[in-house]
Scaffold this motif. Structure first.
Motif, PDB file in Angstrom:
ATOM      1  N   LYS A 178       0.816  -1.220   0.000  1.00 14.44           N
ATOM      2  CA  LYS A 178       0.000   0.000   0.000  1.00 14.44           C
ATOM      3  C   LYS A 178       0.845   1.264   0.000  1.00 14.44           C
ATOM      4  CE  LYS A 178      -4.498  -1.343   1.704  1.00 14.44           C
ATOM      5  NZ  LYS A 178      -4.345  -2.770   1.398  1.00 14.44           N
ATOM      6  N   THR A 179       2.064   1.159   0.551  1.00  9.35           N
ATOM      7  CA  THR A 179       2.936   2.340   0.567  1.00  9.35           C
ATOM      8  C   THR A 179       4.311   1.972   0.021  1.00  9.35           C
ATOM      9  OG1 THR A 179       3.475   1.845   2.858  1.00  9.35           O
ATOM     10  CG2 THR A 179       1.808   3.539   2.494  1.00  9.35           C
ATOM     11  N   ASP A 226       0.362   7.314  -2.645  1.00 12.88           N
ATOM     12  CA  ASP A 226       0.862   6.012  -3.110  1.00 12.88           C
ATOM     13  C   ASP A 226      -0.272   5.171  -3.693  1.00 12.88           C
ATOM     14  OD1 ASP A 226       3.408   6.648  -2.378  1.00 12.88           O
ATOM     15  OD2 ASP A 226       3.493   5.328  -0.627  1.00 12.88           O
ATOM     16  N   GLN A 241       0.907  10.437   2.455  1.00  7.66           N
ATOM     17  CA  GLN A 241       1.740   9.615   1.574  1.00  7.66           C
ATOM     18  C   GLN A 241       0.955   8.374   1.134  1.00  7.66           C
ATOM     19  OE1 GLN A 241       5.439   9.942   1.107  1.00  7.66           O
ATOM     20  NE2 GLN A 241       5.133   8.382  -0.438  1.00  7.66           N
ATOM     21  N   GLU A 242       0.161   7.839   2.060  1.00 10.15           N
ATOM     22  CA  GLU A 242      -0.578   6.619   1.749  1.00 10.15           C
ATOM     23  C   GLU A 242      -1.583   6.861   0.618  1.00 10.15           C
ATOM     24  OE1 GLU A 242      -1.753   4.700   5.284  1.00 10.15           O
ATOM     25  OE2 GLU A 242      -2.591   2.951   4.258  1.00 10.15           O
TER      26      GLU A 242
END
Ligand code: HEC
Length: 148
Positions: free
Chosen positions: A48-49, A103, A99-100
């Motif tokens: 996921k990231t 991404d 960020q998640e």
């Protein structure tokens, strides 16, 4: 009759030239394989990231992979000419909040591309680039800052 054929032939050549130029302008070129064997391998699950954020080798590989596969549409050094989205926006926390989320959106697009009613605005890269190559590209984009 001969005259007619000559005209027809030049017309066909002109069309062919246009079609080729058009295909090239739209980046309809064979995608390039990317060697990621020296990076930590990620397995079959989609992460996921980005596991490679700040990883020097990943950034280097991502730089080259970006130039071979993305730059023709998204711009050299990730600076968009305006027709396609500027991918540096993904680095803007105010735009994407975390960020998640950035991404996640990156992975959705790079895996599926952007295909609307059969028209390919961006080709899907799943099955062409490995997950390692995709995250390496993201790691490179992350070093490019945000647009003004
Ligand atoms: C043939 C041109 C083309 C190529 C090659 C291409 N893209 Fe795209 N990409 C687009 C277009 C056009 C859009 C906008 C699609 C839309 O708005 O529906 C887009 C959208 C995106 C988005 C979403 C951006 C946003 O702000 O919503 C990401 C992320 C992205 N591309 C990443 C990539 C990466 C990474 C590569 C290289 C592996 C790549 N693209 C290759 C044309 C391309």
């Amino acid at each position: 009759m001969k005259m007619y054929l000559t005209i027809l032939r030049s017309a066909m050549l002109a069309v062919l030239t246009l079609v080729t130029a058009n295909a090239m302008a739209h980046g309809d070129v064979t995608p390039q394989a990317v060697d990621t064997s020296e990076l930590p391998q990620l397995g079959d699950e989609w992460l996921k990231t980005n596991p490679y954020t700040g990883n020097e080798l990943a950034i280097k590989i991502g730089d080259s992979a970006y130039n071979q596969n993305c730059a023709r549409c998204h711009g050299l050094e990730v600076i968009s000419g305006g027709i396609t989205p500027d991918l540096r926006k993904l680095n803007d926390e105010f735009e994407f909040f975390s960020q998640e989320e950035a991404d996640g959106w990156f992975m959705t697009r790079i895996r599926n591309g952007a295909v609307v009613d059969g028209r390919v605005y961006m080709p899907p890269f799943e099955g062409i680039l490995s997950q390692e190559a995709m995250w390496a590209i993201k790691a490179y984009i992350e070093t490019r800052g945000v647009p003004e």
